[in-house]
Design an enzyme around this catalytic site. Structure first.
Site, PDB file in Angstrom:
ATOM      1  N   ASN A   9       0.882  -1.182   0.000  1.00 46.91           N
ATOM      2  CA  ASN A   9       0.000   0.000   0.000  1.00 46.91           C
ATOM      3  C   ASN A   9       0.915   1.226   0.000  1.00 46.91           C
ATOM      4  O   ASN A   9       1.448   1.619   1.041  1.00 46.91           O
ATOM      5  CB  ASN A   9      -0.898  -0.023   1.244  1.00 46.91           C
ATOM      6  CG  ASN A   9      -1.785   1.207   1.325  1.00 46.91           C
ATOM      7  OD1 ASN A   9      -1.797   2.040   0.405  1.00 46.91           O
ATOM      8  ND2 ASN A   9      -2.523   1.346   2.412  1.00 46.91           N
ATOM      9  N   HIS A  95      -9.872   1.034   4.745  1.00 38.66           N
ATOM     10  CA  HIS A  95      -8.615   1.272   5.462  1.00 38.66           C
ATOM     11  C   HIS A  95      -8.877   2.224   6.633  1.00 38.66           C
ATOM     12  O   HIS A  95      -9.698   3.131   6.524  1.00 38.66           O
ATOM     13  CB  HIS A  95      -7.564   1.861   4.503  1.00 38.66           C
ATOM     14  CG  HIS A  95      -6.194   1.835   5.089  1.00 38.66           C
ATOM     15  ND1 HIS A  95      -5.773   2.771   6.005  1.00 38.66           N
ATOM     16  CD2 HIS A  95      -5.159   0.982   4.917  1.00 38.66           C
ATOM     17  CE1 HIS A  95      -4.525   2.495   6.367  1.00 38.66           C
ATOM     18  NE2 HIS A  95      -4.127   1.407   5.717  1.00 38.66           N
ATOM     19  N   GLU A 165      -5.352  -4.797  10.611  1.00 31.84           N
ATOM     20  CA  GLU A 165      -4.371  -3.728  10.814  1.00 31.84           C
ATOM     21  C   GLU A 165      -4.707  -2.967  12.095  1.00 31.84           C
ATOM     22  O   GLU A 165      -5.536  -2.035  12.066  1.00 31.84           O
ATOM     23  CB  GLU A 165      -4.403  -2.740   9.643  1.00 31.84           C
ATOM     24  CG  GLU A 165      -4.043  -3.350   8.314  1.00 31.84           C
ATOM     25  CD  GLU A 165      -3.472  -2.308   7.346  1.00 31.84           C
ATOM     26  OE1 GLU A 165      -2.380  -2.551   6.845  1.00 31.84           O
ATOM     27  OE2 GLU A 165      -4.108  -1.262   7.128  1.00 31.84           O
ATOM     28  N   GLY A 171       2.454   2.600  10.832  1.00 25.54           N
ATOM     29  CA  GLY A 171       3.351   3.726  10.550  1.00 25.54           C
ATOM     30  C   GLY A 171       4.470   3.899  11.551  1.00 25.54           C
ATOM     31  O   GLY A 171       5.027   4.986  11.658  1.00 25.54           O
ATOM     32  N   SER A 213       3.420  -1.753  10.627  1.00 27.70           N
ATOM     33  CA  SER A 213       4.865  -1.751  10.873  1.00 27.70           C
ATOM     34  C   SER A 213       5.548  -3.079  10.521  1.00 27.70           C
ATOM     35  O   SER A 213       6.423  -3.558  11.252  1.00 27.70           O
ATOM     36  CB  SER A 213       5.163  -1.343  12.316  1.00 27.70           C
ATOM     37  OG  SER A 213       4.701  -0.020  12.532  1.00 27.70           O
ATOM     38  N   GLY A 233       2.781  -0.878   4.433  1.00 27.81           N
ATOM     39  CA  GLY A 233       2.779   0.542   4.104  1.00 27.81           C
ATOM     40  C   GLY A 233       4.183   1.041   3.822  1.00 27.81           C
ATOM     41  O   GLY A 233       4.759   0.758   2.772  1.00 27.81           O
TER      42      GLY A 233
HETATM   43  P1  13P Z   1       2.773   0.663   7.809  1.00 30.99           P
HETATM   44  O1  13P Z   1       3.341  -0.597   7.210  1.00 30.99           O
HETATM   45  O2  13P Z   1       3.481   1.891   7.385  1.00 30.99           O
HETATM   46  O3  13P Z   1       2.650   0.526   9.298  1.00 30.99           O
HETATM   47  O4  13P Z   1       1.300   0.832   7.246  1.00 30.99           O
HETATM   48  C1  13P Z   1       0.416  -0.232   7.368  1.00 30.99           C
HETATM   49  C2  13P Z   1      -0.764   0.094   6.559  1.00 30.99           C
HETATM   50  O5  13P Z   1      -1.537   0.964   6.904  1.00 30.99           O
HETATM   51  C3  13P Z   1      -0.936  -0.645   5.291  1.00 30.99           C
HETATM   52  O6  13P Z   1      -2.210  -0.477   4.783  1.00 30.99           O
END
Ligand code: 13P
Length: 260
Positions: A9, A95, A165, A171, A213, A233
């Protein structure tokens, strides 16, 4: 053994078309050696070019969101039909970053119904904002699943992927991702709710991804929680990092036996 499914993503991390195409081509060159199925979800305006860049290389392209609009008079919307025509075969639905902007359970159910009707594999995102000792988060997940799947017919369940998630884990860095034992317990819970909602067979075959993460450093460990793959992400933007996650996932899902 089913291949792990690794979905990138890109959110708004990639902001220009040229970089998107260069990255997609780099992923495509290495994807065949990972043992995983890869999906890239670039920002919507780049879908068509990314699809051409990876075309025929065994990588699918997805959208980060879609809209449902009846008729022509809806300025600025992008429908599932358009996404499919641009080369997408997947779409992310619900999401947490879109829920935060007002997408509620009913809207998400409509989006999911519409996406599968247009033959897009739909990645339904669920996840609690926080965890507590009392286990309230399980009720949050159940509600999100019940609402999100309320319009899905069992014949369309083959186009469903669930992505768990936890919002609190998104993040950050590998050290902040979810604990593997807690993840394992949550995945079992999600399967149980899916079985109640869709029946046993679709519940067992629907891939359940983890997102929050995921990085090359923790991908192998997280796979041991029984997930089918990841929705990644920030660590999906750099091609070598995405490929490292895909390889680590494959290695774990094959009990450490690399078939290469
Ligand atoms: P991160 O991998 O940056 O934590 O994001 C996860 C996410 O929201 C994927 O859709």
């Amino acid at each position: 053994m089913k291949k792990p499914l690794i979905v990138a993503n890109w959110k708004l991390y990639v902001t220009d078309l040229e970089s998107a195409v260069i990255s997609a081509k780099a992923v495509a060159r290495a994807a065949g050696k990972t043992g995983a199925d890869l999906v890239i979800c670039p920002p919507t305006p780049f879908i068509s070019n990314v699809a051409k860049a990876v075309g025929g290389k065994g990588i699918a392209v997805g959208a980060q969101a879609s809209s449902v609009a009846e008729g022509e008079k809806h300025t600025g919307e992008t429908t599932a039909e358009m996404l499919r025509s641009a080369g997408a075969s997947y779409v992310i639905v619900g999401h947490s970053e879109r829920r935060a902007e007002g997408e509620d359970g009913e809207k998400i159910a409509v989006l999911l119904e519409d996406a599968v009707a247009h033959k897009l594999v739909s990645i339904l995102c669920i996840g609690e904002k926080m965890r507590d000792q009392g286990g309230e988060h399980f009720a949050v997940l159940e509600t999100q699943l019940r609402d999100g799947l309320s319009r899905l017919s069992s014949k369309d369940a083959k186009r469903l992927v669930v992505a768990y998630e936890p919002v609190w884990a998104i993040g950050k860095s590998a050290a902040d991702a979810m604990d593997t034992r807690a993840l394992e317990e949550t995945i079992l819970y999600i399967r149980k709710v899916l079985a109640e909602l869709l029946g046993r067979a679709p519940a067992l075959s629907a891939p359940i991804l983890y997102g929050g993460s995921v990085e090359p450093a923790n991908a192998q460990e997280l796979m041991s929680a029984g997930v089918s793959g990841f929705l990644v992400g920030h660590a999906s933007v750099e091609p070598s990092s995405l490929i490292a996650i895909a390889k680590a996932s494959f290695t774990k899902s094959n009990n450490g036996t690399k078939k290469r």
